[in-house]
Design a protein around this motif. Structure first.
Motif, PDB file in Angstrom:
ATOM      1  N   LYS A 202      20.899  -7.420 -37.843  1.00 18.38           N
ATOM      2  CA  LYS A 202      20.643  -6.009 -37.458  1.00 18.38           C
ATOM      3  C   LYS A 202      20.957  -4.840 -37.849  1.00 18.38           C
ATOM      4  O   LYS A 202      20.489  -3.527 -36.854  1.00 18.38           O
ATOM      5  CB  LYS A 202      21.835  -6.336 -36.511  1.00 18.38           C
ATOM      6  CG  LYS A 202      21.504  -7.979 -35.161  1.00 18.38           C
ATOM      7  CD  LYS A 202      20.180  -8.032 -34.997  1.00 18.38           C
ATOM      8  CE  LYS A 202      20.308  -9.724 -34.257  1.00 18.38           C
ATOM      9  NZ  LYS A 202      19.049  -9.773 -33.204  1.00 18.38           N
ATOM     10  N   GLU A 203      21.285  -4.414 -38.982  1.00 18.77           N
ATOM     11  CA  GLU A 203      20.704  -3.422 -40.214  1.00 18.77           C
ATOM     12  C   GLU A 203      19.710  -2.903 -39.803  1.00 18.77           C
ATOM     13  O   GLU A 203      18.520  -3.741 -39.491  1.00 18.77           O
ATOM     14  CB  GLU A 203      21.154  -3.109 -40.500  1.00 18.77           C
ATOM     15  CG  GLU A 203      22.751  -3.131 -41.191  1.00 18.77           C
ATOM     16  CD  GLU A 203      23.364  -2.680 -42.210  1.00 18.77           C
ATOM     17  OE1 GLU A 203      22.499  -2.746 -42.818  1.00 18.77           O
ATOM     18  OE2 GLU A 203      24.438  -3.349 -42.926  1.00 18.77           O
ATOM     19  N   ARG A 204      19.579  -0.985 -39.151  1.00 18.21           N
ATOM     20  CA  ARG A 204      18.274  -0.289 -39.852  1.00 18.21           C
ATOM     21  C   ARG A 204      17.835  -0.380 -41.125  1.00 18.21           C
ATOM     22  O   ARG A 204      18.760  -0.753 -41.652  1.00 18.21           O
ATOM     23  CB  ARG A 204      18.666   0.911 -39.328  1.00 18.21           C
ATOM     24  CG  ARG A 204      19.112   1.685 -37.732  1.00 18.21           C
ATOM     25  CD  ARG A 204      19.296   2.823 -37.526  1.00 18.21           C
ATOM     26  NE  ARG A 204      17.922   3.412 -37.522  1.00 18.21           N
ATOM     27  CZ  ARG A 204      16.823   3.748 -36.123  1.00 18.21           C
ATOM     28  NH1 ARG A 204      17.615   3.421 -35.025  1.00 18.21           N
ATOM     29  NH2 ARG A 204      16.359   4.485 -36.314  1.00 18.21           N
ATOM     30  N   ALA A 205      17.010  -0.700 -40.775  1.00 24.93           N
ATOM     31  CA  ALA A 205      15.599  -0.551 -42.723  1.00 24.93           C
ATOM     32  C   ALA A 205      15.213   0.810 -43.231  1.00 24.93           C
ATOM     33  O   ALA A 205      15.411   1.100 -44.128  1.00 24.93           O
ATOM     34  CB  ALA A 205      14.682  -1.120 -41.969  1.00 24.93           C
ATOM     35  N   TYR A 206      16.196   2.235 -42.450  1.00 27.56           N
ATOM     36  CA  TYR A 206      15.710   3.282 -42.817  1.00 27.56           C
ATOM     37  C   TYR A 206      17.101   3.911 -42.169  1.00 27.56           C
ATOM     38  O   TYR A 206      18.363   3.717 -41.421  1.00 27.56           O
ATOM     39  CB  TYR A 206      15.058   4.659 -42.720  1.00 27.56           C
ATOM     40  CG  TYR A 206      14.453   4.339 -41.226  1.00 27.56           C
ATOM     41  CD1 TYR A 206      15.290   5.468 -40.445  1.00 27.56           C
ATOM     42  CD2 TYR A 206      13.531   3.410 -41.571  1.00 27.56           C
ATOM     43  CE1 TYR A 206      14.647   5.863 -39.628  1.00 27.56           C
ATOM     44  CE2 TYR A 206      12.858   3.172 -39.738  1.00 27.56           C
ATOM     45  CZ  TYR A 206      13.511   4.403 -38.977  1.00 27.56           C
ATOM     46  OH  TYR A 206      13.405   4.797 -37.759  1.00 27.56           O
TER      47      TYR A 206
END
Length: 632
Positions: free
Chosen positions: A628-632
């Protein structure tokens, strides 16, 4: 926008070119700059309501006098909070020292915020961090006046890890990896280096340490510092900065992704994220406000000399089209017309969807930013009806009765305000089963204007996640018992994450992506998802310039219409009785309506910088792995 999107921020910079006494005499107050900054920030509150910051620098102060002031806030109304604090401090000083009232020199010496160089910033907390420490402007302090640096920006960098590692290689120890800190320290490093080199040269020329200070201010080459600092930046940005002695700059990214406009006369230099802000606050014409060219910086020296310098070689211009569709204020003359054109260009598809039956169709919009596109759509409906009326009258061959002619001429588009957002409604229960029922009531609908034989056409500026449509708008509109609900998006299908300042970091949040996955499943092609995942994983160690966007291959399996039809299914369910259809703007029409803002990566996957493909790569890997982490 029914699905609220957050944009990172807006900037405002003011440089007063005359002494403060000039503004006191002409405009009645030495606080002219502060007052104008308040207006500029308020006129850009659409760009950020989670936090706001203000900084000012006083020119030519004596040693021991405070020359930098800064205030930041994350209050519920942060702009008002900031200026309430500033006003309270100014009034306190004036009350305690009545002798300051008409003495500008004393005001400047003793009252904070009364400076000639000012920087304002409004932001959304797109990363879920909304402490006051995350609010711009950021300040890098130093006892040398020239080495003080204040930075604020509307930006996002795709390669912050690389930039951070670069600082470590230089021997620095940054306190965190946030791109704002990284960018500020990068500029700061080359600023320190430049100040040291100028100082050494002046010493060789025989100047004393005390004599060097004003000469450093004169000789410091801000453009050269920015060229060195920005060499490896990859992202979209409008970066504003102030140096402690009074130089200031705003630098725009080489693809022109993030906007920046400026105005200059003999009294003032002003830069902002939006043109109409400058027009309104300073009462100047459209043509007087210039757009800062991509890859260029507007630099104002302490002396008041202003230059536009090319800092980075411009790339193909890919200005963000979402600025035109949604984020920027619609009061800009160009944007207003572009939004109308977006509505007009959709009408052929809309007329087809309702079988040209305008008599049994009600047209509306989802407040408020889609209103202008709605006007364009209605103008086209009226044009369609006028052609229909003309044909009917000509076909009458002069034999129609007055009553029949009146009847023909009386047909007009049926326009109603159908959806009304209940801004006070808050979903205070987190349990899903209870919360969904509350979410369904975020919008009220107008009863009594729809017949069971009617189509209901409703335009939104874009459909991102589809959550509000599914859980609220479609269900509420179905209560009006229309025959068909046609949801029209003035933007194309949003298929890919943004990485330049819009809060769209996860692929699985996008309804177009979910629709495409469902189609893969239905067509026995879901094995392609694993194939694309393997291709993305294989690119992890490649250089950014060599990374490809393989997610495009999945969308290429289906037509735009197939994905639109699946989206229509996803935003409705078995409880909805009306037929639901979705219509999206074709990308070609978007470019036709917004010819100067061709940045369309969220629709097409064609990222304007090399770091974009790495972001979509990471977003797809995260999706596949359930991360679920952000891609940036």
């Amino acid at each position: 926008m029914s699905d609220a999107l957050k944009h990172e921020c807006g900037i405002a910079q003011i440089r007063l070119l005359k002494p403060l006494e000039y503004y006191k005499e002409k405009y009645g107050s030495a606080f002219y700059g502060v007052n104008k900054m308040y207006l500029m920030m308020e006129k850009q509150h659409n760009r950020g309501q989670d936090g706001a910051g203000f900084a000012s620098i006083k020119l030519d102060t004596n040693p021991g006098e405070r020359y930098i002031s800064r205030v930041r806030s994350i209050a519920q109304q942060p702009i008002q909070d900031i200026f309430a604090q500033i006003n309270e401090r100014i009034n306190k000083e004036l009350t305690e020292h009545p002798e300051y009232a008409d003495n500008v020199a004393l005001q400047k010496k003793h009252i904070p915020y009364v400076g000639e160089v000012l920087l304002g910033h409004v932001r959304y907390g797109t990363f879920g961090k909304n402490s006051v420490e995350s609010v711009h402007p950021f300040l890098r302090q130093n006892n040398w006046m020239h080495r003080n640096l204040i930075v604020a920006g509307n930006f996002n960098m795709t390669n912050v890890n690389q930039l951070f590692d670069g600082l470590v290689e230089l021997g620095q120890h940054p306190k965190e990896k946030a791109d704002t800190i990284t960018i500020m320290e990068k500029i700061g490093h080359f600023l320190d280096d430049a100040v040291s080199k100028v100082y050494k040269k002046l010493k060789k020329e025989g100047y004393s340490k005390h004599e060097c200070s004003p000469l450093i201010a004169e000789r410091l080459n801000v453009a050269k510092i920015l060229k060195k600092a920005s060499k490896n930046w990859d992202g979209g940005y409008a970066m504003a900065g102030l140096l402690g002695h009074g130089d200031s700059f705003v630098l725009r990214d080489p693809a022109g992704i993030r906007p920046a406009y400026y105005y200059k006369d003999d009294e003032i230099v002003v830069v902002a994220s939006e043109r109409p802000v400058i027009q309104t606050v300073f009462n100047v014409d459209f043509d007087d406000v210039k757009e800062l060219e991509p890859g260029h910086a507007i630099i104002t020296k302490k002396s008041g000399e202003v230059s536009i310098d090319k800092i980075i070689e411009p790339l193909e211009r890919k200005a963000c089209s979402f600025e035109r569709i949604y984020f920027s204020r619609g009061s800009d003359a160009e944007i207003y017309q572009e939004r109308k054109d977006l509505g007009k260009l959709l009408m052929p598809k809309v007329l087809k969807a309702i079988d040209n039956d305008t008599q049994n169709t009600v047209f509306s919009y989802i407040p408020n930013t889609a209103e202008t596109s709605f006007f364009g759509m209605i103008e086209t409906v009226e044009q369609h009806l006028n052609e229909k009326k003309t044909k009917a009258i000509i076909a009458g061959d002069g034999k129609l009765s007055a009553e029949r002619v009146t009847e023909i001429l009386s047909e007009h588009p049926r326009i109603e305000k159908i959806a009304i957002k209940d801004v006070k409604l808050r979903t205070f229960i987190t349990e899903d089963s209870s919360r969904d029922d509350l979410v369904a009531h975020v919008y009220d609908v107008t009863y009594g204007v729809i017949k069971p034989t009617d189509n209901l056409v409703i335009i939104d500026d874009s459909i991102v996640r589809g959550t509000t449509l599914k859980k609220s708008i479609i269900k509420m509109m179905d209560r009006l018992h229309p025959k068909k609900i046609v949801v029209v998006s003035s933007a194309p299908q949003i298929r890919y994450p943004d990485c330049y300042g819009i809060d769209m970091a996860r692929l699985e949040d996008l309804i177009a992506f979910r629709a495409m996955l469902e189609l893969l499943e239905e067509n026995n092609k879901y094995h392609m998802v694993k194939e694309v995942y393997d291709k993305c994983k294989a690119q992890i160690n490649l250089k950014d310039k060599d990374v490809r966007n393989f997610v495009k291959d999945l969308y290429a399996q289906f037509t735009d219409e197939e994905i639109s039809n699946k989206i229509a299914e996803l935003i409705s369910d078995d409880t909805v009785n009306a037929e639901v259809e979705t219509i999206f703007q074709p990308v070609a029409n978007l470019h036709k309506a917004c010819p100067k803002n061709l940045g369309d990566w969220y629709f097409t996957g064609n990222y304007p910088t090399v770091g974009g493909n790495r972001v979509v790569n990471r977003a797809f890997i995260n999706f596949y792995e359930g991360n679920k982490e952000r891609a940036y």
